[in-house]
Design an enzyme around this catalytic site. Structure first.
Site, PDB file in Angstrom:
ATOM      1  N   ARG A 184       0.508  -1.294  -0.045  1.00  0.00           N
ATOM      2  CA  ARG A 184       0.169  -0.046  -0.138  1.00  0.00           C
ATOM      3  C   ARG A 184       0.584   1.244   0.033  1.00  0.00           C
ATOM      4  NH1 ARG A 184      -5.000   0.905   3.860  1.00  0.00           N
ATOM      5  NH2 ARG A 184      -5.440  -1.107   3.178  1.00  0.00           N
ATOM      6  N   THR A 240      -0.793   8.041  -1.314  1.00  0.00           N
ATOM      7  CA  THR A 240      -2.419   7.416  -2.045  1.00  0.00           C
ATOM      8  C   THR A 240      -2.888   6.799  -1.263  1.00  0.00           C
ATOM      9  OG1 THR A 240      -1.863   5.750  -3.574  1.00  0.00           O
ATOM     10  CG2 THR A 240      -1.576   8.109  -3.719  1.00  0.00           C
ATOM     11  N   ASP A 250      -0.050 -10.586   9.774  1.00  0.00           N
ATOM     12  CA  ASP A 250       0.858 -10.392  11.336  1.00  0.00           C
ATOM     13  C   ASP A 250       1.025 -12.302  12.213  1.00  0.00           C
ATOM     14  OD1 ASP A 250       2.654  -8.807  10.977  1.00  0.00           O
ATOM     15  OD2 ASP A 250       1.006  -7.131  12.094  1.00  0.00           O
TER      16      ASP A 250
END
Length: 209
Positions: free
Chosen positions: A104, A108, A203
């Site tokens: 990501r 933006t 995670d």
């Protein structure tokens, strides 16, 4: 128009409860994701075409069924999607596996492709894109875009948990793609996390924070 399938199988729902539980450790979490992926693969392959063959049993010759050789491809979105691959391969060991890596952009907040490695014949394969979470839908849309740009035509998307917002985004961007979900959750929160969700799947699968 692509359809949305939400699985209500008791075994899937039971295992999903422990996947959600914050006290479930990495080892057990990984095993549960693997098991649910296998159970979902059982459902997602329900319509695979069959051929009839003759087989010699110890008693006589019988007409029986085999898969008609339809080529399958499993495409995990890195990195969390990796946690679902082995569970699917247990049922479909001949499937090829491709990978799509996305991150990501911090400014933006849009997904950016950084790695794509796919079977050379993806145009001929039924492709199953896998990711444990369908939250905003950005990564799923980008991953499916990546496949279509490279010739992929017959694509399904499979995830453990989805937010309604993400489902709508994928349906709008890719109306030809069927979506398979173990649980459709309530909403996204202000940080783009699924509520009630299961936290960060990557995670929890890999023990990172």
């Amino acid at each position: 128009m692509g359809k949305v399938y939400v699985f209500d199988h008791p075994l899937i729902q039971h295992k999903l409860t422990y996947i959600r539980d914050k006290n479930t450790g990495t080892k057990e979490f990984r095993e549960l994701v693997d098991e649910v992926a296998s159970l979902m693969a059982f459902e997602i392959t329900r319509d695979l075409p069959l051929d009839e063959v003759d087989v010699e049993t110890p008693v006589t010759t019988a007409k029986s069924k085999v898969l008609s050789g339809k080529k399958l491809g499993i495409i995990p979105i890195l990195r969390a999607g990796l946690g679902m691959v082995d569970g699917i391969l247990k049922l479909i060991p001949a499937a090829k596996v491709g990978h799509v890596g996305l991150y990501r952009d911090p400014e933006t907040l849009q997904p950016v492709e950084y790695y794509v490695k796919l079977p050379s014949d993806i145009a001929e394969r039924e492709l199953i894109v896998v990711d444990p979470m369908l939250a905003t839908g950005g990564s799923a849309v980008e991953a499916i875009d990546s496949l279509k740009k490279r010739g992929g035509k017959n694509i399904k998307f499979m995830c453990l948990i989805a937010a309604p917002e993400g489902v709508e985004v994928v349906k709008e961007a890719h109306p030809d793609v069927d979506i398979y979900i173990a649980a459709l959750d309530e909403k996204l929160n202000d940080h783009g996390y699924i509520v009630p969700g299961l936290g960060d799947a990557g995670d929890r699968l890999f023990g990172t924070k």
